[in-house]
Write an enzyme that holds these catalytic residues in place. Sequence first.
Site, PDB file in Angstrom:
ATOM      1  N   ASP A   1      -7.424   4.615  -3.552  1.00 31.22           N
ATOM      2  CA  ASP A   1      -7.244   5.492  -2.391  1.00 31.22           C
ATOM      3  C   ASP A   1      -7.293   4.626  -1.127  1.00 31.22           C
ATOM      4  O   ASP A   1      -8.323   4.026  -0.820  1.00 31.22           O
ATOM      5  CB  ASP A   1      -8.390   6.524  -2.395  1.00 31.22           C
ATOM      6  CG  ASP A   1      -8.291   7.492  -1.222  1.00 31.22           C
ATOM      7  OD1 ASP A   1      -7.385   7.315  -0.369  1.00 31.22           O
ATOM      8  OD2 ASP A   1      -9.122   8.412  -1.149  1.00 31.22           O
TER       9      ASP A   1
ATOM     10  N   VAL B   1       0.849  -1.205   0.000  1.00 32.81           N
ATOM     11  CA  VAL B   1       0.000   0.000   0.000  1.00 32.81           C
ATOM     12  C   VAL B   1       0.883   1.253   0.000  1.00 32.81           C
ATOM     13  O   VAL B   1       1.786   1.382   0.824  1.00 32.81           O
ATOM     14  CB  VAL B   1      -0.952  -0.019   1.218  1.00 32.81           C
ATOM     15  CG1 VAL B   1      -1.680   1.303   1.364  1.00 32.81           C
ATOM     16  CG2 VAL B   1      -1.948  -1.151   1.071  1.00 32.81           C
TER      17      VAL B   1
ATOM     18  N   HIS C   1       4.075   7.034   8.828  1.00 34.44           N
ATOM     19  CA  HIS C   1       4.712   8.250   9.370  1.00 34.44           C
ATOM     20  C   HIS C   1       4.293   9.509   8.582  1.00 34.44           C
ATOM     21  O   HIS C   1       4.562  10.619   9.004  1.00 34.44           O
ATOM     22  CB  HIS C   1       6.246   8.101   9.447  1.00 34.44           C
ATOM     23  CG  HIS C   1       6.978   8.183   8.150  1.00 34.44           C
ATOM     24  ND1 HIS C   1       8.344   8.347   8.094  1.00 34.44           N
ATOM     25  CD2 HIS C   1       6.555   8.123   6.857  1.00 34.44           C
ATOM     26  CE1 HIS C   1       8.726   8.383   6.827  1.00 34.44           C
ATOM     27  NE2 HIS C   1       7.664   8.243   6.059  1.00 34.44           N
TER      28      HIS C   1
ATOM     29  N   LYS D   1       5.223   0.470   3.854  1.00 33.47           N
ATOM     30  CA  LYS D   1       6.603   0.923   4.044  1.00 33.47           C
ATOM     31  C   LYS D   1       6.664   2.433   3.878  1.00 33.47           C
ATOM     32  O   LYS D   1       6.304   2.965   2.835  1.00 33.47           O
ATOM     33  CB  LYS D   1       7.531   0.238   3.030  1.00 33.47           C
ATOM     34  CG  LYS D   1       8.939   0.793   3.056  1.00 33.47           C
ATOM     35  CD  LYS D   1       9.869   0.022   2.142  1.00 33.47           C
ATOM     36  CE  LYS D   1      11.167   0.751   1.906  1.00 33.47           C
ATOM     37  NZ  LYS D   1      11.080   1.874   1.004  1.00 33.47           N
TER      38      LYS D   1
ATOM     39  N   ASP E   1      -1.250   2.272  -5.256  1.00 32.69           N
ATOM     40  CA  ASP E   1      -0.897   3.671  -4.974  1.00 32.69           C
ATOM     41  C   ASP E   1      -1.911   4.565  -5.681  1.00 32.69           C
ATOM     42  O   ASP E   1      -2.854   4.065  -6.326  1.00 32.69           O
ATOM     43  CB  ASP E   1       0.544   3.981  -5.465  1.00 32.69           C
ATOM     44  CG  ASP E   1       1.199   5.109  -4.669  1.00 32.69           C
ATOM     45  OD1 ASP E   1       0.698   6.249  -4.752  1.00 32.69           O
ATOM     46  OD2 ASP E   1       2.181   4.861  -3.957  1.00 32.69           O
TER      47      ASP E   1
ATOM     48  N   GLY F   1       2.817   1.890  -2.469  1.00 35.93           N
ATOM     49  CA  GLY F   1       4.071   1.260  -2.940  1.00 35.93           C
ATOM     50  C   GLY F   1       4.795   2.037  -4.018  1.00 35.93           C
ATOM     51  O   GLY F   1       5.767   1.555  -4.579  1.00 35.93           O
ATOM     52  N   GLY F   2       4.317   3.258  -4.326  1.00 39.12           N
ATOM     53  CA  GLY F   2       4.989   4.098  -5.323  1.00 39.12           C
ATOM     54  C   GLY F   2       5.018   3.410  -6.675  1.00 39.12           C
ATOM     55  O   GLY F   2       4.017   2.836  -7.128  1.00 39.12           O
TER      56      GLY F   2
HETATM   57  C1  LIG Z   1       6.597   8.092   1.483  1.00 35.11           C
HETATM   58  S1  LIG Z   1       5.978   7.385   0.030  1.00 35.11           S
HETATM   59  C2  LIG Z   1       6.398   5.692   0.271  1.00 35.11           C
HETATM   60  C3  LIG Z   1       6.561   4.950  -1.007  1.00 35.11           C
HETATM   61  C4  LIG Z   1       6.968   3.478  -0.856  1.00 35.11           C
HETATM   62  N1  LIG Z   1       6.171   2.749   0.108  1.00 35.11           N
HETATM   63  C5  LIG Z   1       8.435   3.362  -0.530  1.00 35.11           C
HETATM   64  O1  LIG Z   1       8.802   3.103   0.600  1.00 35.11           O
HETATM   65  O2  LIG Z   1       9.238   3.541  -1.451  1.00 35.11           O
HETATM   66  C6  LIG Z   1       4.226   7.409   0.319  1.00 35.11           C
HETATM   67  C7  LIG Z   1       3.396   6.870  -0.834  1.00 35.11           C
HETATM   68  O3  LIG Z   1       2.007   6.927  -0.450  1.00 35.11           O
HETATM   69  C8  LIG Z   1       1.254   7.215  -1.616  1.00 35.11           C
HETATM   70  N2  LIG Z   1      -0.075   7.729  -1.240  1.00 35.11           N
HETATM   71  C9  LIG Z   1      -0.393   8.942  -0.728  1.00 35.11           C
HETATM   72  N3  LIG Z   1      -1.722   9.044  -0.535  1.00 35.11           N
HETATM   73  C10 LIG Z   1      -2.265   7.867  -0.929  1.00 35.11           C
HETATM   74  C11 LIG Z   1      -3.599   7.357  -0.964  1.00 35.11           C
HETATM   75  N4  LIG Z   1      -4.625   8.102  -0.532  1.00 35.11           N
HETATM   76  N5  LIG Z   1      -3.803   6.096  -1.426  1.00 35.11           N
HETATM   77  C12 LIG Z   1      -2.758   5.347  -1.863  1.00 35.11           C
HETATM   78  N6  LIG Z   1      -1.463   5.768  -1.840  1.00 35.11           N
HETATM   79  C13 LIG Z   1      -1.214   7.023  -1.386  1.00 35.11           C
HETATM   80  C14 LIG Z   1       2.126   8.242  -2.326  1.00 35.11           C
HETATM   81  O4  LIG Z   1       1.775   8.387  -3.691  1.00 35.11           O
HETATM   82  C15 LIG Z   1       3.523   7.674  -2.119  1.00 35.11           C
HETATM   83  O5  LIG Z   1       3.916   6.836  -3.179  1.00 35.11           O
END
Ligand SMILES: C[S@@+](CC[C@H](N)C(=O)[O-])C[C@H]1O[C@@H](n2cnc3c(N)ncnc32)[C@H](O)[C@@H]1O
Length: 363
Positions: free
Chosen positions: A249, A205, A267, A263, A229, A207-208
């Site tokens: 979402d 979730v 935070h 991951k 994502d 997961g970029g």
């Molecule tokens: C800090 S990044 C972490 C990315 C990945 N887990 C990593 O460690 O490389 C947070 C991720 O949450 C996604 N995100 C933000 N809001 C979201 C939502 N409402 N539903 C799904 N993903 C979301 C962002 O697009 C982003 O890719």
Amino acid sequence: MDFSSNGSEENQLYHAQIHLYKHIYGFINSMALKSAVELGIADAIQNHGKPMTLTELASSLKLHPSKVSVLYRLLRLLTHNGFFAKTTLMSGKEGEEETIYSLTPPSMLLISGKSTCLSPFVTGTVHPCRLNIWYSSTKWLTEEKELSLFESARGETFWDYLNKDTESDELSMFQEAMAADSQIFNLALKECNHVFEGLKSIVDVGGGRGGFTKLIHEAFPDLKCTVFDQPQVVANLSGDENLKFVGGDMFESIPSADAVLLKWILHDWNDDLSLKILKNCKTAISGKGKTGKVIIIDISIDETSDNHETNELKLDFDFMMMTLLNGKEREKKEWEKLIFDAGFSSYKITPICGFKSLIEVYP
Ligand SMILES: C[S@@+](CC[C@H](N)C(=O)[O-])C[C@H]1O[C@@H](n2cnc3c(N)ncnc32)[C@H](O)[C@@H]1O
């Protein structure tokens, strides 16, 4: 920090002044690192194949001759800070000394093209859009609204800013930085094979662009992996039979799987929103009964047992999460409350990758 040491009052005052000045000028360390990345110093030494003299570096970086002394002083600071190592040799010519500069483990993380290159993290973190917000901190601290400093200063959330234009440098830079960070986890994956044992499917979730899931997919080819994502992040990405990209979402719903991976996600969010995500995770793994799990990879602050450097880094991360996203790094007792409030019955925290934690959460 111990300021109660013996010594004269004057000495304590001098010590206090050094401490204060060191923090005032702390930004210079970040900016020197940024300059090293922009100049490509680590790449130049790597491409040269052996340590370089100042003159060789200046010529390789195509610096104007008037800037050689600036490069010398930049290298002196960065060497002091552990980013380069210097060795002094006798050059043979009339017994002259010659200094050569080589890479160290931290500057090896700045070599472009390597999967572990963290340069996008440097440029992204000190980008003007992230630094300028600090000039609005008084307004932020005195207003009633529960906004991040970023939103208070710019009138848009960090996510909205990143997603405004899917082709923007910022979104790519951010996702690149996340992907590089994930590569570092490759080393840790070998140590935590047991975490994925017995699972048939997993959904990553937030997961970029799938940097981390691809590593899991390589290590466990039979595991059905889904990268979930925001639609604009996973648009146009394709996988294979056991690697799917799904847009959606996480606050609405999360695709079902035996396990959910979070991951660097919780935070980013305050407790209310993190609770919502965790409850949706619980629903997503409900088909697996008591053997489903949520795997959280995040920081766990432990001021009593962490060493000073690790603890400082965790507290810096916490401040960054708060100001950028209204998120937080959590202490163990905060993790426990969040996990139990979301309806889970148990959890296990294992330190991983130096300063992060792997938290396995069970229904
Ligand atoms: C800090 S990044 C972490 C990315 C990945 N887990 C990593 O460690 O490389 C947070 C991720 O949450 C996604 N995100 C933000 N809001 C979201 C939502 N409402 N539903 C799904 N993903 C979301 C962002 O697009 C982003 O890719």
